[in-house]
Design an enzyme around this catalytic site. Structure first.
Site, short mmCIF file in Angstrom:
data_model
loop_
_atom_site.label_atom_id
_atom_site.label_comp_id
_atom_site.label_asym_id
_atom_site.label_seq_id
_atom_site.Cartn_x
_atom_site.Cartn_y
_atom_site.Cartn_z
N HIS A 38 0.79 -1.24 0.00
CA HIS A 38 0.00 0.00 0.00
C HIS A 38 0.82 1.29 0.00
O HIS A 38 0.24 2.37 -0.03
CB HIS A 38 -0.95 0.00 1.21
CG HIS A 38 -0.24 -0.14 2.53
ND1 HIS A 38 -0.87 0.04 3.73
CD2 HIS A 38 1.06 -0.46 2.86
CE1 HIS A 38 -0.03 -0.15 4.72
NE2 HIS A 38 1.15 -0.46 4.21
N HIS A 39 2.14 1.19 0.08
CA HIS A 39 2.96 2.41 0.10
C HIS A 39 3.39 2.88 -1.29
O HIS A 39 3.85 4.01 -1.44
CB HIS A 39 4.21 2.19 0.94
CG HIS A 39 3.95 1.98 2.40
ND1 HIS A 39 3.18 2.84 3.16
CD2 HIS A 39 4.35 0.98 3.23
CE1 HIS A 39 3.12 2.39 4.40
NE2 HIS A 39 3.82 1.26 4.47
N ALA A 40 3.27 2.02 -2.30
CA ALA A 40 3.75 2.39 -3.64
C ALA A 40 2.87 3.47 -4.25
O ALA A 40 1.64 3.42 -4.18
CB ALA A 40 3.78 1.17 -4.53
N ASP A 81 -0.49 5.18 2.64
CA ASP A 81 -0.32 6.49 2.02
C ASP A 81 -0.39 6.45 0.50
O ASP A 81 -0.91 7.38 -0.14
CB ASP A 81 0.98 7.15 2.46
CG ASP A 81 2.21 6.28 2.22
OD1 ASP A 81 2.08 5.03 2.14
OD2 ASP A 81 3.33 6.84 2.11
#
Length: 230
Positions: A38-40, A81
């Site tokens: 989920h950070h990419a 994010d």
């Protein structure tokens, strides 16, 4: 520079994430043994995440008109994010992130709903907050599917955690999430998300809480017959 092995692994995980969502639409519930990067961001990786599998799956489901609304339910200890940024102006996607306030990333994005938790949050407080908020999100947004990032880095002994969930708390969380979604007749696709421990056997047991809970809910709801073709 991304190596061939890393690219191949990320691509395989991305395909598994999409397949899991398709199966969830068909059978109401499906879980993957990977996923939740989920950070990419669209133009860069971040936080051990090369390709954002949840974002890609969401886009495909919407473009193929398999769904009209997607809820990304992110209970990893780190804020989702990348998803928050990617879908910040997309009314068809609701990003929900309940995470450690003092954990990575330092610069948080703005999700549709952010619930930052203080360091040391225990089972009782965590599950109470989740139970107070999740049903109203499902009722208000009315998603056609929930993509659930079930990170176990919320565990009290996780190397990168800072929250204080126990093994029992993790199991109760998974049962609570799956039961809440299924009771609302909303398909849910589960992904293991983050988890960090030098003892891989211990870490695997924590991740398996999702799959054990899914088996219990599968039996409890009498699932197994496809609801419709994906």
């Amino acid at each position: 520079m991304m190596s061939y092995v890393m690219h191949a692994a990320s691509s395989s995980a991305r395909g598994g994430t999409l397949l899991t969502a398709r199966l969830a639409l068909q059978y109401k519930l499906a879980c993957n043994t990977a996923g939740g990067t989920h950070h990419a961001f669209p133009d860069a990786g971040s936080g051990f995440c090369i390709i954002n599998d949840l974002a890609i799956t969401t886009r495909v489901l919407l473009q193929e008109a398999l769904v009209q609304r997607v809820l990304i339910l992110d209970l990893d200890v780190h804020q989702g994010d990348g998803n928050a940024f990617i879908f910040q102006d997309d009314p068809a996607v609701f990003t929900f992130s309940m995470h450690g306030a003092g954990n990575f990333p330092t610069r948080k994005q703005i999700s549709d709903m952010d619930i930052p938790l203080p360091d040391g949050t225990n089972d009782t407080t965590y599950l109470r907050v989740l139970g107070e908020v999740l049903p109203s999100v499902l009722t208000g947004f009315r998603p056609d599917i929930v993509l659930y990032d079930a990170g176990v880095d919320t565990h009290m002994h996780d190397s990168l955690g800072k929250l204080n969930l126990t093994d029992k708390g993790l199991r109760r969380r998974e049962l609570q999430v799956l039961d809440t979604c299924l009771a609302a007749d909303i398909p849910v696709a589960g992904y293991v998300g983050g988890g960090y421990s030098p003892d891989l056997t211990v870490l695997a047991r924590r991740h398996c809480q999702l799959h054990r809970a899914a088996k219990e809910m599968w039996d409890s709801y009498g699932l197994g017959q496809p609801s419709h073709d994906p």
